[in-house]
Enzyme design. Structure first.
Site, mmCIF file in Angstrom:
data_model
loop_
_atom_site.group_PDB
_atom_site.id
_atom_site.type_symbol
_atom_site.label_atom_id
_atom_site.label_comp_id
_atom_site.label_asym_id
_atom_site.label_seq_id
_atom_site.Cartn_x
_atom_site.Cartn_y
_atom_site.Cartn_z
ATOM 1 N N LYS A 1 0.907 -1.082 -0.045
ATOM 2 C CA LYS A 1 0.071 0.614 0.121
ATOM 3 C C LYS A 1 0.957 1.256 -0.187
ATOM 4 C CE LYS A 1 -0.777 -0.195 5.079
ATOM 5 N NZ LYS A 1 -1.606 -0.223 6.417
ATOM 6 N N ARG B 1 -8.814 0.307 16.517
ATOM 7 C CA ARG B 1 -9.013 0.881 14.876
ATOM 8 C C ARG B 1 -9.990 0.672 14.102
ATOM 9 N NH1 ARG B 1 -3.516 1.425 11.071
ATOM 10 N NH2 ARG B 1 -4.053 -0.838 11.338
ATOM 11 N N TYR C 1 15.503 30.626 5.817
ATOM 12 C CA TYR C 1 14.943 31.363 6.592
ATOM 13 C C TYR C 1 14.565 31.490 7.934
ATOM 14 C CZ TYR C 1 12.520 31.494 1.859
ATOM 15 O OH TYR C 1 12.016 31.606 0.122
ATOM 16 N N MET D 1 11.542 24.875 0.425
ATOM 17 C CA MET D 1 10.478 23.780 -0.229
ATOM 18 C C MET D 1 11.613 22.798 -1.362
ATOM 19 S SD MET D 1 7.286 25.166 -2.518
ATOM 20 C CE MET D 1 6.482 25.357 -1.466
#
Length: 387
Positions: free
Chosen positions: A48, A146, A267, A315
């Site tokens: 998956k 779950r 940054y 990014m």
């Protein structure tokens, strides 16, 4: 050497960041898993989420080629993709389904792990319309909280399910919540499941995930569900010596700068150079799946040496200190995850630095990052996923 392409994939023709997947290591891990289980036990290979970020179709084909009996998937879309790729092996959806999906699930001959009567009803109705039997595995919630039937309601719900005429119950299963960390809790879940075994009159059972496979041999029942270990990532530290990671993530140096002492990096100026330094800018960032939480924490490998990440990861770029590597130049490779020379950076290492788990590290690698598949026996040539 020629390369096989997948037209449905869109990858950069000139990648600055890419992943290499080693088929030899994948097959090695399959053999290691086989050695842990009885000959009669079948493997449900969990593929998956793009085979944990490694690439659904190439990994699935190699697993099938290597004799894996069942592929565990997330949803019907993954099943359709596998069937359209020519994979005819047994498929098992591990997550809950929606009523609108039942008909196509049956038509593609896909099994489902069910946790509710409604799922069973939807599948049976769809199968009846098609003149087929829907394949289901019944999950019991023995402590995960779950998916699965609650034990106190299980018998009552099963009596209703047994009256559905177009349903084929193929197995009973549960999922361990703490196999990596708590042996007693795992054993408690196992014993909870065994309370219901007589009710199924010899139906196959599966409980073991990668961690449980190395906990107790009794957990390797009729099937085992193996995910993380197939990809060479150890669910427990002592297993690292038995498995081989199959993924290496690389990028390139795109710029080198000489900066003075005290100069801020990136940054927020979260890092200021403590001495005159040589800084390399690498062609990867959080937009590619390299976690921003690794800022000022992680290292990358360049020329076999660890180079610390400096400043906030951006990014599409990150900065590392290469002051001790004067021979570095633009275009040189950097290893973000994997081995270079005698040094290695593991998914576990990055997960610890990010305060997450190794699953998230590898599944975060963005789908636009090119995957190169090497030494895969299911393909006649080395293949690369790109447009």
């Amino acid at each position: 050497m020629t390369q096989e392409t997948y037209p449905s994939c869109s990858f950069p023709a000139h990648p600055r960041s890419w992943v290499e997947i080693d088929g030899r290591a994948l097959r090695f891990n399959i053999r290691v898993a086989r050695e842990r289980i009885p000959k009669k036990t079948k493997i449900i290979a969990v593929v998956k989420s793009e085979a944990y970020g490694h690439g659904l179709i190439p990994i699935a084909k190699e697993l099938v080629h290597s004799g894996v009996e069942v592929l565990g998937i997330n949803n019907i879309d993954e099943a359709i993709e596998l069937r359209q790729a020519g994979i005819r092996s047994a498929l098992l959806i591990l997550c809950p389904i929606l009523p609108s999906e039942a008909s196509i699930i049956v038509s593609y001959n896909v099994g489902v792990v069910i946790s509710s009567y409604n799922e069973a009803k939807w599948l049976s109705q769809a199968a009846e319309r098609q003149g087929k039997k829907a394949i289901v595995h019944i999950k019991i919630d023995t402590g995960m909280g779950r998916l699965g039937f609650i034990p106190s309601q299980f018998i009552q719900e099963m009596e209703k399910i047994k009256r559905l005429s177009s349903l084929s119950i193929a197995a009973i299963c549960t999922h361990f919540s703490q196999a990596e960390t708590d042996i007693e809790a795992t054993e408690k879940q196992w014993l909870e499941l065994l309370k219901f075994r007589h009710y199924f009159k010899g139906l196959p059972i599966h409980v073991a995930n990668s961690a449980a496979l190395w906990r107790k041999s009794v957990y390797a029942c009729d099937y085992v569900r193996i995910g993380l270990a197939l990809y060479g990532i150890a669910p427990m530290p002592f297993l690292r010596r038995f498995l081989k990671p199959i993924l290496t993530w690389k990028c390139k140096i795109v710029l080198i700068k000489e900066l003075p002492r005290g100069h801020p990096i990136s940054y927020g100026a979260t890092y200021k150079l403590k001495k005159p330094s040589r800084i390399a800018v690498l062609s990867v960032g959080y937009g590619d799946g390299y976690c921003r939480s690794l800022s000022n924490k992680a290292s990358v490998l360049i020329k076999g040496k660890r180079c610390p990440v400096r400043g906030a990861i951006t990014m599409n770029l990150l900065m590392v200190d290469i002051t001790d590597l004067p021979s570095c130049k633009v275009g040189d490779e950097a290893v973000l995850l994997g081995t270079q020379g005698k040094e290695s950076i593991t998914a576990d290492e990055l997960a610890k630095l990010s305060q997450t788990i190794s699953y998230e590290i590898i599944t975060n690698i963005h789908s636009h990052i090119r995957r190169n598949y090497r030494h895969f026996l299911s393909h006649s040539n080395e293949l690369s996923l790109y447009e």
